[in-house]
Design an enzyme around this catalytic site. Structure first.
Site, short mmCIF file in Angstrom:
data_model
loop_
_atom_site.label_atom_id
_atom_site.label_comp_id
_atom_site.label_asym_id
_atom_site.label_seq_id
_atom_site.Cartn_x
_atom_site.Cartn_y
_atom_site.Cartn_z
N GLY A 169 -1.59 -5.80 -0.54
CA GLY A 169 -2.43 -7.00 -0.55
C GLY A 169 -2.40 -7.86 0.69
CD1 TRP A 214 -4.31 -5.66 6.20
CD2 TRP A 214 -6.35 -4.78 6.35
NE1 TRP A 214 -4.31 -4.82 7.28
CE2 TRP A 214 -5.55 -4.25 7.40
CE3 TRP A 214 -7.67 -4.35 6.25
CZ2 TRP A 214 -6.03 -3.35 8.34
CZ3 TRP A 214 -8.16 -3.43 7.18
CH2 TRP A 214 -7.35 -2.95 8.21
CG ASP A 236 -10.95 7.46 -7.09
OD1 ASP A 236 -11.15 7.21 -5.88
OD2 ASP A 236 -10.83 8.61 -7.53
CG ASP A 256 -3.89 -0.80 6.74
OD1 ASP A 256 -4.05 -0.14 7.79
OD2 ASP A 256 -2.80 -1.30 6.41
CE LYS A 291 -3.51 3.19 8.18
NZ LYS A 291 -2.21 2.63 7.80
#
Length: 235
Positions: free
Chosen positions: A82, A84, A126, A150, A190
Site C-alpha cells: 500500500g 504507492w 485479479d 509496481d 515497473k
C-alpha cells in the site's frame, strides 16, 4: 589534566549494521537483511509512516512528471502493501486536506487482502479477470486518469526468465490501462532491463504522446528495475 580527545577514529562505533549468518539462513538472505537494515529509504519509510521503501519511487517519479494532481482518479494495480496508495492519497487530495483543491479518488486492487488506508478504496481483485476493467470503472464511477503498477512476478532465480515474466505482466497491465484510462491519462509501471523492453515501448508510443523509461533514485543501484512513464493517452 584534561583528557585528550581521540581524533584518530579508533575506538569509534561503526554505524553500519552487520548481520551474523544464523544457522539455517542462506548467505543471500543474510545479505538482503543487512542491506535492508542499512538502507536509508527503509529508515525514511519507517520514520514517515510509509508501508515500504517503494513509496519513494512513486514520489520521485511524480516529482518529475506530475501526474498525481489534486482531483485525479488513480488505479493502483497489485497495490499491496500500500505504499504507492499512501503517496497518491496525499497528492491527489483524496482526504480533502488541501482546501480549495479538487478531491481525488484512489482505487487499489490486489490478489491479496490489504490493510485499510485512509482515503483509499481497496479491493481484492485479479486485474486479469475478464470483467476486471468493468468492475474498476464501476467503482470509480467512470474512467481513470492514472493507472500505476509496481507489480513484479515471483522470482525464479533465472534472470532472463524473470525479465520475460515481468515484461509480460507489465504488458498485461498496459492493456488493462488502455481499457480504463481517460483520454490524456498516464500509465506508470515497473519493468526490468534485459532486452524485451522494445516491444512494450513500441506499443506504448502508439497509444501515448510521450513515453519515458527511467530509474528513480530510490531504485537500488544494483537492481535492473526501471519504470515506464507514459503520458497523454490517445484514447
Amino acid at each position: 589534566m584534561p583528557q585528550k580527545k581521540n581524533t584518530s577514529g579508533r575506538g569509534q562505533r561503526d554505524l553500519r549494521v552487520k548481520v551474523k549468518t544464523a544457522r539455517g539462513r542462506k548467505l543471500s538472505s543474510t545479505l538482503w537483511l543487512e542491506r535492508q537494515l542499512n538502507d536509508p529509504y527503509v529508515k525514511r519509510a519507517q520514520t514517515e509512516g510509509y508501508r515500504g521503501r517503494a513509496a519513494f519511487k512513486i514520489l520521485e517519479l511524480d516529482d518529475k512528471y506530475r501526474f498525481l494532481v489534486p482531483g485525479a482518479r488513480v488505479v493502483d494495480l497489485g497495490c499491496a502493501p500500500g505504499g504507492w496508495c499512501q503517496v497518491a492519497v496525499k497528492r491527489v487530495n483524496a482526504l480533502g486536506e488541501k482546501k480549495g483543491k479538487a478531491i481525488g479518488t484512489i482505487l487499489g486492487v490486489d490478489l491479496q487482502e490489504i490493510e485499510p488506508i485512509a482515503g483509499c478504496e481497496l479491493h481484492q481483485l485479479d486485474f486479469m479477470a475478464d470483467d476486471a476493467d468493468e468492475k474498476v470503472k464501476g467503482w470509480l464511477g467512470g474512467k481513470a486518469d492514472v493507472v500505476m503498477s509496481d507489480m513484479a512476478a515471483s522470482s525464479s532465480g533465472h534472470k532472463q526468465t524473470d525479465h520475460l515474466r515481468i515484461m509480460a505482466l507489465c504488458e498485461t497491465a498496459a492493456y488493462f490501462a488502455f481499457d480504463v484510462l481517460e483520454e490524456g491519462g498516464t500509465f506508470v509501471a515497473k519493468t526490468l532491463a534485459g532486452g524485451a523492453e522494445g516491444d512494450l515501448m513500441h506499443l506504448l508510443k502508439q497509444k501515448f504522446k510521450k513515453v519515458a523509461n527511467v530509474k528513480p533514485p530510490a531504485s537500488r543501484s544494483n537492481s535492473s528495475e526501471k519504470f515506464v512513464v507514459a503520458t497523454g493517452f490517445r484514447g
